[in-house]
Design a protein around this motif. Sequence first.
Motif, PDB file in Angstrom:
ATOM      1  N   LEU A  11      -8.616  -6.298   3.874  1.00  0.00           N
ATOM      2  CA  LEU A  11      -8.889  -5.477   5.055  1.00  0.00           C
ATOM      3  C   LEU A  11      -8.729  -3.989   4.752  1.00  0.00           C
ATOM      4  CD1 LEU A  11      -7.179  -7.593   7.880  1.00  0.00           C
ATOM      5  CD2 LEU A  11      -9.635  -7.230   7.548  1.00  0.00           C
ATOM      6  N   ALA A  12      -7.781  -3.695   3.869  1.00  0.00           N
ATOM      7  CA  ALA A  12      -7.542  -2.290   3.518  1.00  0.00           C
ATOM      8  C   ALA A  12      -8.634  -1.722   2.626  1.00  0.00           C
ATOM      9  CB  ALA A  12      -6.186  -2.163   2.819  1.00  0.00           C
ATOM     10  N   SER A  13      -9.411  -2.602   1.971  1.00  0.00           N
ATOM     11  CA  SER A  13     -10.397  -2.114   1.002  1.00  0.00           C
ATOM     12  C   SER A  13     -11.850  -2.389   1.381  1.00  0.00           C
ATOM     13  CB  SER A  13     -10.134  -2.752  -0.370  1.00  0.00           C
ATOM     14  OG  SER A  13     -10.309  -4.161  -0.315  1.00  0.00           O
ATOM     15  N   LEU A  14     -12.077  -3.232   2.393  1.00  0.00           N
ATOM     16  CA  LEU A  14     -13.440  -3.656   2.709  1.00  0.00           C
ATOM     17  C   LEU A  14     -14.391  -2.492   2.969  1.00  0.00           C
ATOM     18  CD1 LEU A  14     -13.446  -6.848   4.971  1.00  0.00           C
ATOM     19  CD2 LEU A  14     -14.586  -6.506   2.781  1.00  0.00           C
ATOM     20  N   THR A  15     -13.898  -1.485   3.652  1.00  0.00           N
ATOM     21  CA  THR A  15     -14.787  -0.375   4.020  1.00  0.00           C
ATOM     22  C   THR A  15     -15.274   0.386   2.786  1.00  0.00           C
ATOM     23  OG1 THR A  15     -12.860   1.045   4.389  1.00  0.00           O
ATOM     24  CG2 THR A  15     -13.770  -0.089   6.303  1.00  0.00           C
ATOM     25  N   ASP A  16     -14.556   0.237   1.658  1.00  0.00           N
ATOM     26  CA  ASP A  16     -14.984   0.905   0.421  1.00  0.00           C
ATOM     27  C   ASP A  16     -16.107   0.141  -0.278  1.00  0.00           C
ATOM     28  OD1 ASP A  16     -12.994   2.850   0.770  1.00  0.00           O
ATOM     29  OD2 ASP A  16     -11.506   1.643  -0.280  1.00  0.00           O
ATOM     30  N   PHE A  17     -16.378  -1.079   0.182  1.00  0.00           N
ATOM     31  CA  PHE A  17     -17.357  -1.927  -0.500  1.00  0.00           C
ATOM     32  C   PHE A  17     -18.491  -2.354   0.441  1.00  0.00           C
ATOM     33  CE2 PHE A  17     -13.436  -2.491  -2.902  1.00  0.00           C
ATOM     34  CZ  PHE A  17     -13.857  -2.461  -4.230  1.00  0.00           C
ATOM     35  N   ALA A  18     -18.750  -1.579   1.480  1.00  0.00           N
ATOM     36  CA  ALA A  18     -19.718  -1.997   2.499  1.00  0.00           C
ATOM     37  C   ALA A  18     -21.076  -1.309   2.389  1.00  0.00           C
ATOM     38  CB  ALA A  18     -19.132  -1.770   3.891  1.00  0.00           C
ATOM     39  N   GLN A  19     -21.333  -0.676   1.256  1.00  0.00           N
ATOM     40  CA  GLN A  19     -22.635  -0.034   1.058  1.00  0.00           C
ATOM     41  C   GLN A  19     -23.718  -1.099   0.913  1.00  0.00           C
ATOM     42  OE1 GLN A  19     -23.282   3.296   1.031  1.00  0.00           O
ATOM     43  NE2 GLN A  19     -25.473   2.888   0.775  1.00  0.00           N
ATOM     44  N   LEU A  20     -24.852  -0.929   1.610  1.00  0.00           N
ATOM     45  CA  LEU A  20     -25.958  -1.861   1.462  1.00  0.00           C
ATOM     46  C   LEU A  20     -26.479  -1.854   0.029  1.00  0.00           C
ATOM     47  CD1 LEU A  20     -28.193  -1.320   4.636  1.00  0.00           C
ATOM     48  CD2 LEU A  20     -26.515  -3.128   4.215  1.00  0.00           C
ATOM     49  N   LYS A  21     -26.872  -3.019  -0.446  1.00  0.00           N
ATOM     50  CA  LYS A  21     -27.421  -3.136  -1.795  1.00  0.00           C
ATOM     51  C   LYS A  21     -28.845  -2.586  -1.844  1.00  0.00           C
ATOM     52  CE  LYS A  21     -26.916  -6.754  -4.272  1.00  0.00           C
ATOM     53  NZ  LYS A  21     -27.064  -8.181  -4.635  1.00  0.00           N
ATOM     54  N   PRO A  22     -29.302  -2.208  -3.025  1.00  0.00           N
ATOM     55  CA  PRO A  22     -30.664  -1.695  -3.172  1.00  0.00           C
ATOM     56  C   PRO A  22     -31.695  -2.684  -2.637  1.00  0.00           C
ATOM     57  CG  PRO A  22     -29.402  -1.297  -5.175  1.00  0.00           C
ATOM     58  CD  PRO A  22     -28.544  -2.158  -4.300  1.00  0.00           C
ATOM     59  N   GLY A  23     -32.662  -2.172  -1.913  1.00  0.00           N
ATOM     60  CA  GLY A  23     -33.721  -3.005  -1.367  1.00  0.00           C
ATOM     61  C   GLY A  23     -33.508  -3.435   0.065  1.00  0.00           C
ATOM     62  N   MET A  24     -32.282  -3.336   0.562  1.00  0.00           N
ATOM     63  CA  MET A  24     -32.010  -3.809   1.915  1.00  0.00           C
ATOM     64  C   MET A  24     -32.728  -2.977   2.971  1.00  0.00           C
ATOM     65  SD  MET A  24     -30.496  -6.618   2.305  1.00  0.00           S
ATOM     66  CE  MET A  24     -30.182  -6.461   4.069  1.00  0.00           C
ATOM     67  N   ASP A  25     -32.905  -1.679   2.728  1.00  0.00           N
ATOM     68  CA  ASP A  25     -33.637  -0.844   3.687  1.00  0.00           C
ATOM     69  C   ASP A  25     -35.048  -1.387   3.911  1.00  0.00           C
ATOM     70  OD1 ASP A  25     -31.507   0.830   3.967  1.00  0.00           O
ATOM     71  OD2 ASP A  25     -32.290   2.427   2.688  1.00  0.00           O
ATOM     72  N   LEU A  32     -34.869 -14.633  -6.886  1.00  0.00           N
ATOM     73  CA  LEU A  32     -35.397 -13.270  -6.911  1.00  0.00           C
ATOM     74  C   LEU A  32     -34.484 -12.375  -7.737  1.00  0.00           C
ATOM     75  CD1 LEU A  32     -36.344 -12.771  -3.145  1.00  0.00           C
ATOM     76  CD2 LEU A  32     -37.755 -13.698  -4.999  1.00  0.00           C
ATOM     77  N   GLN A  33     -35.102 -11.474  -8.499  1.00  0.00           N
ATOM     78  CA  GLN A  33     -34.284 -10.533  -9.267  1.00  0.00           C
ATOM     79  C   GLN A  33     -33.501  -9.623  -8.335  1.00  0.00           C
ATOM     80  OE1 GLN A  33     -35.831  -8.709 -12.906  1.00  0.00           O
ATOM     81  NE2 GLN A  33     -35.257  -6.706 -12.067  1.00  0.00           N
ATOM     82  N   SER A  34     -34.163  -9.141  -7.285  1.00  0.00           N
ATOM     83  CA  SER A  34     -33.466  -8.275  -6.342  1.00  0.00           C
ATOM     84  C   SER A  34     -34.035  -8.453  -4.940  1.00  0.00           C
ATOM     85  CB  SER A  34     -33.568  -6.804  -6.755  1.00  0.00           C
ATOM     86  OG  SER A  34     -34.842  -6.288  -6.438  1.00  0.00           O
ATOM     87  N   MET A  35     -33.338  -7.904  -3.969  1.00  0.00           N
ATOM     88  CA  MET A  35     -33.744  -8.012  -2.576  1.00  0.00           C
ATOM     89  C   MET A  35     -35.101  -7.358  -2.317  1.00  0.00           C
ATOM     90  SD  MET A  35     -32.472  -9.513   0.063  1.00  0.00           S
ATOM     91  CE  MET A  35     -30.677  -9.577  -0.063  1.00  0.00           C
ATOM     92  N   VAL A  36     -35.511  -6.425  -3.171  1.00  0.00           N
ATOM     93  CA  VAL A  36     -36.799  -5.745  -3.020  1.00  0.00           C
ATOM     94  C   VAL A  36     -37.950  -6.752  -2.968  1.00  0.00           C
ATOM     95  CG1 VAL A  36     -38.405  -4.133  -4.140  1.00  0.00           C
ATOM     96  CG2 VAL A  36     -35.956  -3.644  -4.155  1.00  0.00           C
ATOM     97  N   GLU A  37     -37.769  -7.893  -3.633  1.00  0.00           N
ATOM     98  CA  GLU A  37     -38.849  -8.879  -3.743  1.00  0.00           C
ATOM     99  C   GLU A  37     -38.932  -9.818  -2.532  1.00  0.00           C
ATOM    100  OE1 GLU A  37     -37.656 -10.809  -7.313  1.00  0.00           O
ATOM    101  OE2 GLU A  37     -38.426  -9.231  -8.629  1.00  0.00           O
ATOM    102  N   LEU A  38     -37.972  -9.736  -1.611  1.00  0.00           N
ATOM    103  CA  LEU A  38     -37.938 -10.699  -0.507  1.00  0.00           C
ATOM    104  C   LEU A  38     -39.141 -10.605   0.433  1.00  0.00           C
ATOM    105  CD1 LEU A  38     -36.277 -13.021   0.745  1.00  0.00           C
ATOM    106  CD2 LEU A  38     -35.143 -11.297   2.173  1.00  0.00           C
ATOM    107  N   PRO A  39     -39.568  -9.412   0.861  1.00  0.00           N
ATOM    108  CA  PRO A  39     -40.736  -9.360   1.763  1.00  0.00           C
ATOM    109  C   PRO A  39     -41.968 -10.036   1.175  1.00  0.00           C
ATOM    110  CG  PRO A  39     -39.582  -7.269   1.828  1.00  0.00           C
ATOM    111  CD  PRO A  39     -38.955  -8.065   0.717  1.00  0.00           C
TER     112      PRO A  39
END
Length: 258
Positions: free
Chosen positions: A92-106, A244-251
Amino acid sequence: MTIQAVIFDWAGTTIDYGSRAPIVAFQKAFDNVGITITEAEIRQDMGLDKYTHICKIINLPAVQNDWQARFQVLPSSDDCDRIFHDFKSILLASLTDFAQLKPGMDQVISYLNEHHIAYGTTTGYDSEMLALVLPIAAKQGYQPTVNITSEQTNGIGRPAPAMLELASDKLEITNAASVMKVGDSINDILEGQNADAISVGIIDGSNLMGLSQAEFDALSAAEQAALRTKVADEYKKVGADYILQSMVELPALIDSIS
């Protein structure tokens, strides 16, 4: 077949490249009782709810041996409870430091919204952990309609289908074959299979890959390719429908299926 809903995992899939937050917290919690655990020991059961995961770790033969050597007794359920509470405080003390969206999620979020495809999540986090992550994700434009923890399924988590089935019910999806489960661990793939959904494994930044983005970027092209092949082979072994190699390929994948 038309994809009506996509159900994502969280750490390692949509946020937290390499699923680092849980690893750090697991290692610190066990280190606090004098027991050293490896990343490999942790990652083999990633995707479970965190309490069950700790009980799995504490019952590993190597951990049991180390525990008995240190304390002259085997670990008990009380020890599992104690480590979980410590783990949860650390996480809980560290979660906010690891909440960046991964590449491709946008791109994925834009695609799902434009095509009116519902999306939600299932997770090994509990509600308190999820409550920290949700607003940070929302500020980045990621707002899943439903977010299911095992607390909502009477403690039944992955690889059982209960959480995924509940997410589908809440999204009013009645055809499991039109639901896509996207994850980064073996338990994610098994969850999708057990719910009769389409299972998709993400390679880059996954729990199975286990590297931060900086660590992965530091590898040579040949090393990156070899690691991607290794991860893909692990997904293939458990019968992932798509890899998939990355989320970019999902669409593009959703387009091809539809």
